[in-house]
Design an enzyme around this catalytic site. Sequence first.
Site, short mmCIF file in Angstrom:
data_model
loop_
_atom_site.label_atom_id
_atom_site.label_comp_id
_atom_site.label_asym_id
_atom_site.label_seq_id
_atom_site.Cartn_x
_atom_site.Cartn_y
_atom_site.Cartn_z
N ASP A 45 70.47 66.44 87.99
CA ASP A 45 71.12 65.23 87.47
C ASP A 45 72.44 65.05 88.22
O ASP A 45 72.70 65.75 89.21
CB ASP A 45 71.33 65.35 85.95
CG ASP A 45 72.37 66.39 85.59
OD1 ASP A 45 72.74 67.21 86.46
OD2 ASP A 45 72.84 66.39 84.43
N TYR A 58 63.98 64.34 86.16
CA TYR A 58 65.02 65.16 85.55
C TYR A 58 64.64 65.56 84.11
O TYR A 58 64.67 66.74 83.74
CB TYR A 58 66.37 64.40 85.54
CG TYR A 58 67.32 65.01 84.57
CD1 TYR A 58 67.98 66.18 84.87
CD2 TYR A 58 67.49 64.46 83.29
CE1 TYR A 58 68.80 66.80 83.95
CE2 TYR A 58 68.30 65.06 82.36
CZ TYR A 58 68.96 66.23 82.70
OH TYR A 58 69.75 66.85 81.79
N GLU A 63 67.88 64.93 75.53
CA GLU A 63 67.99 64.55 76.95
C GLU A 63 68.02 63.03 77.12
O GLU A 63 68.75 62.50 77.94
CB GLU A 63 66.82 65.14 77.76
CG GLU A 63 66.89 66.65 77.91
CD GLU A 63 68.13 67.13 78.65
OE1 GLU A 63 68.75 66.35 79.36
OE2 GLU A 63 68.48 68.32 78.48
#
Length: 350
Positions: A135, A117, A34
């Site tokens: 996102d 997020y 991520e």
Amino acid sequence: MSNWSHKLLKWYEVNKRELPWRGVKDPYKIWLSEIILQQTRVNQGWDYYNRFVEKYPTVSKLASASEHEVLKLWQGLGYYSRARNMHHAAKQIMQQHKSKFPKDYEAIRALKGVGDYTAAAITSIAYNLPYPVVDGNVLRVYSRLLGISTPIDSTEGKKKIWEAAEELLDKKNPGTYNQAVMELGALCCTPKNLNCAECPVQASCYAYAHKQTAILPIKEGKTKVKERFLNYIVIVHGNKILLHNRQKKDIWKGLHDFPCIETVKRTSPEKVMLSKEWKDIFHSNKPIIKSVSEPYTHILSHQRLNAVFIKTEVNKALKKLPENCLWVERKNIDTYAVPRLIEQYISKYF
Ligand code: SF4
């Protein structure tokens, strides 16, 4: 679960891209993927993810590396604060969580460099906890699907979409659902050249029904790009080159470049050589000008860097080194973490 989210999950099972982190449940590796994907395209991030997992398979391995090593492995990915924060967070985990990746949202959110997020992505994918991810992809998909016309870059727009995402989240499969929405944004509901024909939720889509796919999402305003003019002074002395370690709160903190004279507008190399900053670098030394590079342009998210490299040679060492500068052997230059702009120059001129 709404009818369309059921269709979305079925579509995802068949159409999802095979990615190295797909199906991974290890929170450390999800976190790694991520962070890499925050400002990087999947194709480019793929290799970096594999390299990081190979070199640092666990959070303790990452924590025990030096910042220099981590930055070197990150070299070329840009947005280097991601790497520094990740390294810092790995140490946080070792010290505050007994070397175990934390399990609850708040503790993950408190790690350096982790925002809403990323915390939601880790908790939903690794632990199947019901946190919606929002996102850029998700903002776009929901704005179109639900017909939300509040600008998605405004606080109000983000809040509206976050609330919708929370309500629509499939609480039984939050990890898969979150990934499915993001995948829809990557494969069908793209910024341009949308593929509505293949979209599993077309029948429920507001923008499609109202012919607003080209209008939604609405954005308040584009970010202004700052122009910067960097005149790099490359100083060679025998088999050594003077590198500068960037320590100030600016782009590329922790990476290396060369001493630099920044000007407010484009300035000729001759004028740069007459400047006070030039004299402050060389003092009584009389450098030989070996080359002046062609202009380089390097685009960052909020800055356009216009750079010229003036390569010089000095016969005697500098009286006083400019701040945060160090001499390095020419043959060792590749071991230093440098931004891509500098890498491009080095590969052509050294
Ligand atoms: S129908 Fe088109 S605009 Fe609507 S969600 Fe699907 S891809 Fe996006």
